[in-house]
Design a protein around this motif. Structure first.
Motif, mmCIF file in Angstrom:
data_model
loop_
_atom_site.group_PDB
_atom_site.id
_atom_site.type_symbol
_atom_site.label_atom_id
_atom_site.label_comp_id
_atom_site.label_asym_id
_atom_site.label_seq_id
_atom_site.Cartn_x
_atom_site.Cartn_y
_atom_site.Cartn_z
ATOM 1 N N GLU A 275 41.871 32.269 32.383
ATOM 2 C CA GLU A 275 42.802 32.141 33.255
ATOM 3 C C GLU A 275 42.991 33.681 34.033
ATOM 4 O OE1 GLU A 275 47.652 31.422 33.574
ATOM 5 O OE2 GLU A 275 46.452 31.277 31.555
ATOM 6 N N GLY A 276 42.822 33.587 35.331
ATOM 7 C CA GLY A 276 42.954 34.885 36.163
ATOM 8 C C GLY A 276 41.331 35.653 36.204
ATOM 9 N N GLY A 277 40.267 34.629 35.714
ATOM 10 C CA GLY A 277 39.293 35.407 35.644
ATOM 11 C C GLY A 277 38.325 35.435 37.125
ATOM 12 N N LYS A 278 38.666 34.300 37.610
ATOM 13 C CA LYS A 278 37.806 34.107 38.781
ATOM 14 C C LYS A 278 37.830 35.232 39.949
ATOM 15 C CE LYS A 278 37.153 30.648 42.700
ATOM 16 N NZ LYS A 278 37.076 31.868 43.946
ATOM 17 N N ALA A 279 38.948 35.705 40.103
ATOM 18 C CA ALA A 279 38.974 36.765 41.039
ATOM 19 C C ALA A 279 38.290 38.052 40.640
ATOM 20 C CB ALA A 279 40.711 37.288 40.985
ATOM 21 N N ILE A 280 38.248 38.258 39.325
ATOM 22 C CA ILE A 280 37.296 39.303 38.444
ATOM 23 C C ILE A 280 36.001 38.982 38.961
ATOM 24 C CG2 ILE A 280 36.800 40.559 36.537
ATOM 25 C CD1 ILE A 280 39.547 39.747 35.292
#
Length: 834
Positions: A301-306
């Motif tokens: 969760e929140g990893g796509k932007a990374i």
């Protein structure tokens, strides 16, 4: 041709540097940095499970780490304490320290990580029932569950088959059984709730068994076997960024197990590994172990932007200027700190920080002015910070919980390639505990080490014992790097040498001889060496002793002015008239404190320097023992303490250079002893057999200790037919039958009975012959429970006027352990023909 030669020279230099300076900070080239960037962008883990150091398949570990790019660990249930040692005399716990470090060097080579349980390698075991009873099944299972929940692997791979108990080493089968059994309970928080609370529950996706033709008995059987349940992966890839094939990396990793003689030659070309599916979800793509598992940043969760940032960094990586990636890496670092998944947040934080440091060419180091210090002692630490890039970096402060640095430091710009240094305020080092191997701090059991600090369970060693924080700003963003204090010096030959910085006791003591045999009532003078761990210490030393023994004087005073200095104190020890065994233990007093440890150092080029603290003691034994003959020649094998043990009972032992063996030289000796595994490790012996056998024929006594059945330098180790096997008796308490009671070996000069086989340690013996000519007389019969009797433990043959003796009895363990019956029997064997 010139490029090929240059490539070979570079590789040799890298290997030599790695072996000599195992603690030198990593200094990666651009291709290696890119390789780590690829690993950063893989969000998945694997765990390989087996029993000992050197059990692991380094080819598969390297494949997972370097080809798949998975976060990969090897869980070795033990530290290999029960093995043999080809590089030195260390056995048992000290060998476990060596093999722990060899595993760590292997993982540094193949890219994996290393985990352990508290299980102690107590020696060869023929069945997992015995293994798990000695280990404490519940405690080891708890450690396996803890390791898996902490590592959170998507896939688990067992090295051994869990379904064939009793057909191989019990430790091997046990490792597979525990992995198989725990797979289904890892997600249940009511099972082993302590680790569930600490790390959360976890359910791996699938479990495999790393099979091969060997497990099927032959290549032919394997070719005909049903392979529908097998997964095949190609592990022979070539990595251009590393300049090595996977097989070459695997062999370099395997070769780190030097104490076991596992040097390996690199291979190139295709290499298939087979994995049998055991549990979980069967992969639809049988060439992809992680099939169906999301290993992208989108997994979090929140990893796509990374991922959007880091995949672009990987795509646009500038091999001529890795620092160009730093601004985006810092941006991704900030986002990683916001991840809700704390497990992956911590892992990826460490990985991206290392990558930022590598891309900058950032060199941060904290070096002590001495290799060790006593608790609360004085030390000075010098720090270095060098930014070898054009990215703006500033050093805002340096801090540590163990030592003070100037508090008035203002932000210092780390300009391109300018070295900044600073020294700590010299003063008290705020550490009270010593830094030796943590699993040896407390007395454990035969099967388990005792570790009171749960946070340390499973770790290969303490890490970050003495942290120093470098508080930086990089590209306008704050970030803190932690470095452990180290020690280094310049060697005239090796150059810059790194060693661990350690906290050691203010005083240690040792008795040089670890076993003291009293064959009569005569008193002996026993030296005790006291060593200072700090300046200006004084106190007293007393010698604790068994009941019935007399020690004079009651105490000695000592005074040591400089750190590292020693003083030898001599006690007169008188044994009792009757047979008696026990331990004498120095008790060293400084003020109100008492110290009972001995400091042992281990220094080999292929592993970091090790300081080990063990109880300071020596075994004393009043043994009625007689001997014939005086002069013993010793041909060294893989390394043991037999010569020193024989000197304890009055023999004069001379080491024989194998290349100088001649009939004239051997005539000076009453008997010749050949060390363990000499016919596996001493190639010159192939050409000296006629001389040795003639020595026997002319009236000499030749005693060979055990050799392994593989890789003998010659098949003709005896003057008569003799075939070695893998037969062994692992139960040191097993009953021993004297097959020829009238034989001189049991009657002269000492009468040997079944009582002389009491108190043996670890095992009876190993690699017994299972075939021999009629010239040999088998003297002993023994067996493990539920196994047939073997008679190959001790064979004696008359050859001409002399005696040829072959024994697989583990005298190399029993004599250094002070086993009285082993001494008496060995003396009788050396006395044959005298």
């Amino acid at each position: 041709m010139a490029q090929k030669r240059l490539r070979s020279l570079v590789l040799l230099f890298l290997l030599a540097s790695f072996q000599l300076f195992a603690q030198r900070p990593e200094k990666l080239n651009a291709s290696e940095i890119y390789h780590n960037l690829q690993k950063l962008n893989f969000v998945g883990s694997a765990l390989y499970v087996a029993a000992h150091p050197d059990d692991e398949n380094t080819r598969l570990i390297s494949y997972l780490s370097n080809d798949v790019k998975a976060r990969t660990a090897y869980l070795s249930l033990t530290r290999g304490d029960g093995g043999q040692n080809l590089v030195g005399p260390e056995i048992r716990e000290l060998l476990g320290v060596i093999r722990t470090q060899e595993l760590l060097q292997a993982r540094k080579t193949d890219g994996g990580s290393q985990l352990f349980t508290r299980a102690n390698d107590f020696g060869y075991s023929k069945h997992p029932d015995e293994t798990l009873a000695i280990w404490n099944r519940e405690a080891v299972t708890s450690d396996v569950v803890r390791a898996i929940r902490k590592w959170k692997p998507d896939i688990i791979i067992n090295r051994f088959n869990h379904r064939n108990p009793g057909t191989t080493h019990g430790h091997h089968t046990s490792s597979a059984m525990l992995s198989f059994e725990t797979f289904d309970l890892l997600g249940d928080e009511s099972k082993y709730p302590e680790s569930a609370k600490a790390f959360g529950v976890w359910q791996p996706k699938r479990l495999f068994f790393n099979t091969s033709w060997w497990f099927y008995g032959s290549r032919e059987n394997f070719a005909k076997a049903d392979k529908t349940n097998l997964v095949e992966v190609e592990t022979g890839s070539y990595y251009p960024e590393l300049g090595l094939s996977n097989g070459e990396i695997a062999s370099l990793s395997r070769s780190m197990h030097k104490s076991q003689g596992f040097g390996s030659t690199g291979t190139r070309g295709g290499q298939i590994e087979y994995l049998e599916f055991l549990k979980g979800d069967f992969p639809k793509d049988k060439s992809n172990l992680f099939d169906g598992i999301d290993t992208t940043w989108s997994r979090l969760e929140g990893g796509k932007a990374i991922g959007d940032i880091l995949y672009a960094v990987e795509k646009d990586f500038d091999f001529r200027d890795p620092s160009a990636s730093v601004p985006k890496l810092m941006e991704a670092y900030g986002l990683i700190q916001k991840l809700q998944n704390t497990h992956w947040r911590d892992i990826k934080t460490a990985e991206i920080m290392a990558l930022i440091e590598q891309c900058l060419g950032l060199y941060l180091e904290a070096v002590a002015d001495q290799q060790n210090v006593a608790p609360k002692g004085n030390v000075k630490v010098r720090i270095e910070a060098t930014n070898r890039s054009n990215i703006p970096v500033s050093l805002n402060s340096v801090s540590s919980s163990v030592i003070s640095f100037p508090s008035q430091l203002v932000a210092t710009p780390l300009t391109h390639n300018k070295r900044e240094t600073m020294e700590s305020v010299e003063g008290t080092f705020n550490v009270t505990n010593t830094s030796a191997p943590y699993w040896l701090e407390q007395q454990g059991t035969l099967g388990m080490y005792r570790v009171d600090n749960e946070a340390l369970i499973g770790r290969p060693e303490r890490d970050a014992n003495f942290p120093v924080q470098f508080n930086l700003t990089i590209d306008g963003k704050p970030i803190t790097f932690t470095k452990n204090i180290i020690y280094k010096f310049n060697d005239p030959v090796k150059g810059e040498v790194y060693r661990p910085f350690e906290v050691l006791p203010p005083v240690t003591s040792s008795i040089p001889e670890k076993v003291l045999i009293f064959s009569s009532e005569e008193a002996r003078e026993i030296p005790v060496e006291v060593k200072a761990g700090r300046e200006n210490i004084t106190g007293t030393v007393t010698l604790q002793h068994p009941k019935g023994w007399i020690v004079e004087p009651a105490s000695h005073t000592y005074s040591l002015g400089t750190k590292g200095s020693t003083q030898t104190l001599v006690f007169k020890v008188t044994p009792p008239k009757e047979r008696s065994e026990g331990y004498i233990k120095p008790l060293v007093q400084i003020g109100d404190s008492f110290h009972t440890k001995e400091l042992i150092t281990i220094d080999y080029d292929h592993i970091p320097f090790q300081s080990v603290l063990i109880p300071s003691q020596a075994k004393v034994a009043r043994i009625p023992i007689e001997k014939k003959g005086e002069n013993i020649g010793y041909i060294k094998g893989a390394g043991d303490a037999i010569p020193e043990s024989l000197e304890q009972i009055g023999y004069k032992v001379t080491s024989i250079d194998p290349s100088s063996i001649s009939e004239e030289a051997l005539n000076a000796f009453d008997a010749i002893v050949v060390g363990i595994r000499a016919y596996n490790t001493v190639p010159e012996l192939e050409f000296k057999q006629d001389i040795l056998h003639n020595y026997v024929a002319n009236g000499g006594t030749l005693l060979l200790q055990y050799n392994t059945s593989r890789r003998l330098v010659t098949d003709k180790i005896a003057p008569f037919h003799l075939k070695l096997s893998r037969d062994r008796v692992t139960d040191e308490y097993s009953e021993v039958s004297i097959l020829e009671p009238s034989h001189p070996a049991f009657n002269s000069p000492n009468e040997i009975t079944e009582l002389d086989f009491e108190g043996w340690v670890q095992e009876r013996g190993l690699y017994f012959p299972n075939e021999w000519g009629d010239e040999f007389t088998p003297l002993l019969g023994m067996h493990d429970e539920d196994y047939p009797e073997t008679k190959g433990a001790l064979l004696v043959a008359k050859h001409g006027k002399g005696h040829y003796i072959y024994t697989g009895l583990s005298f190399f363990r029993e004599l250094p352990a002070g086993v009285s019956g082993a001494y008496r029997l060995f003396a009788n064997l050396l006395s044959l023909g005298q």
